[in-house]
Design a protein around this motif. Structure first.
Motif, short mmCIF file in Angstrom:
data_model
loop_
_atom_site.label_atom_id
_atom_site.label_comp_id
_atom_site.label_asym_id
_atom_site.label_seq_id
_atom_site.Cartn_x
_atom_site.Cartn_y
_atom_site.Cartn_z
N PHE A 1 29.79 -89.73 -10.70
CA PHE A 1 29.39 -88.94 -9.27
C PHE A 1 30.45 -88.10 -8.94
N GLY A 2 30.02 -87.15 -8.13
CA GLY A 2 31.03 -85.98 -7.75
C GLY A 2 31.00 -86.14 -6.37
N GLU A 3 31.76 -85.28 -5.62
CA GLU A 3 31.81 -85.29 -4.01
C GLU A 3 30.50 -84.67 -3.54
N PRO A 4 30.02 -85.08 -2.55
CA PRO A 4 28.99 -84.85 -1.69
C PRO A 4 28.84 -83.32 -1.62
N LEU A 5 28.00 -82.76 -1.67
CA LEU A 5 27.74 -81.14 -1.60
C LEU A 5 27.29 -80.87 -0.05
N ASP A 6 27.67 -80.06 0.58
CA ASP A 6 27.24 -79.79 2.13
C ASP A 6 26.63 -78.50 1.98
N PHE A 7 25.37 -78.34 2.23
CA PHE A 7 24.45 -77.16 2.71
C PHE A 7 24.09 -76.75 3.97
N SER A 8 24.95 -77.49 4.92
CA SER A 8 24.64 -77.41 6.31
C SER A 8 24.79 -75.86 6.96
N ARG A 9 25.55 -75.27 6.10
CA ARG A 9 25.65 -74.02 6.22
C ARG A 9 24.50 -73.03 6.39
#
Length: 71
Positions: A5-13
Protein backbone atom coordinates in the motif's frame (compact mmCIF):
# COMPACT_ATOMS: atom_id res chain seq x y z
CA UNK A 1 2.00 -12.92 -3.09
CA UNK A 2 2.90 -9.50 -1.78
CA UNK A 3 0.45 -6.67 -1.25
CA UNK A 4 1.84 -3.17 -0.89
CA UNK A 5 0.00 0.00 0.00
CA UNK A 6 1.38 3.38 -0.96
CA UNK A 7 0.60 6.85 0.19
CA UNK A 8 -2.83 8.12 -0.83
CA UNK A 9 -2.86 10.02 -4.13
CA UNK A 10 -4.54 13.42 -4.12
CA UNK A 11 -6.21 14.56 -7.32
CA UNK A 12 -8.22 17.41 -5.82
CA UNK A 13 -6.25 19.88 -7.93
CA UNK A 14 -8.18 18.56 -10.93
CA UNK A 15 -11.65 19.15 -9.45
CA UNK A 16 -14.07 20.21 -12.16
CA UNK A 17 -11.76 19.09 -14.98
CA UNK A 18 -12.68 15.38 -14.99
CA UNK A 19 -13.61 15.32 -18.68
CA UNK A 20 -10.47 16.96 -20.10
CA UNK A 21 -8.22 14.52 -21.93
CA UNK A 22 -5.01 16.12 -20.63
CA UNK A 23 -6.25 15.77 -17.05
CA UNK A 24 -7.23 12.12 -17.56
CA UNK A 25 -3.78 11.45 -18.99
CA UNK A 26 -2.04 13.24 -16.10
CA UNK A 27 -4.03 11.28 -13.51
CA UNK A 28 -3.38 8.00 -15.31
CA UNK A 29 0.36 8.74 -15.50
CA UNK A 30 0.51 9.61 -11.81
CA UNK A 31 -1.25 6.38 -10.87
CA UNK A 32 1.01 4.32 -13.13
CA UNK A 33 4.18 5.88 -11.71
CA UNK A 34 2.94 5.16 -8.18
CA UNK A 35 2.34 1.52 -9.14
CA UNK A 36 5.80 1.33 -10.70
CA UNK A 37 7.39 2.70 -7.54
CA UNK A 38 5.58 0.15 -5.39
CA UNK A 39 6.25 -2.80 -7.69
CA UNK A 40 9.83 -2.08 -8.69
CA UNK A 41 8.92 -2.46 -12.35
CA UNK A 42 10.61 -0.53 -15.13
CA UNK A 43 8.67 2.03 -17.17
CA UNK A 44 8.43 1.19 -20.85
CA UNK A 45 7.20 4.02 -23.06
CA UNK A 46 5.22 1.88 -25.50
CA UNK A 47 1.56 1.15 -25.98
CA UNK A 48 0.50 -2.47 -25.50
CA UNK A 49 -1.39 -2.34 -28.81
CA UNK A 50 1.86 -1.55 -30.65
CA UNK A 51 3.69 -4.45 -29.00
CA UNK A 52 0.82 -6.84 -29.80
CA UNK A 53 0.76 -5.69 -33.43
CA UNK A 54 4.50 -6.35 -33.74
CA UNK A 55 4.09 -9.81 -32.20
CA UNK A 56 1.26 -10.61 -34.61
CA UNK A 57 3.38 -9.48 -37.54
CA UNK A 58 6.30 -11.68 -36.42
CA UNK A 59 3.95 -14.64 -35.96
CA UNK A 60 2.59 -14.11 -39.47
CA UNK A 61 6.15 -14.18 -40.77
CA UNK A 62 6.86 -17.40 -38.88
CA UNK A 63 9.22 -15.83 -36.36
CA UNK A 64 8.61 -15.66 -32.66
CA UNK A 65 11.47 -13.33 -31.73
CA UNK A 66 12.96 -10.38 -33.63
CA UNK A 67 16.15 -11.10 -35.52
CA UNK A 68 19.37 -9.72 -34.19
CA UNK A 69 21.38 -7.44 -36.43
CA UNK A 70 23.94 -9.35 -38.46
CA UNK A 71 22.06 -12.65 -38.37
Amino acid sequence: MVIRFGEPLDFSRYAGMEHEKAVLRAVTDEIMYAILALSGQEYVDRYAADVKAEEAQRAAQGRRFPRRPGR
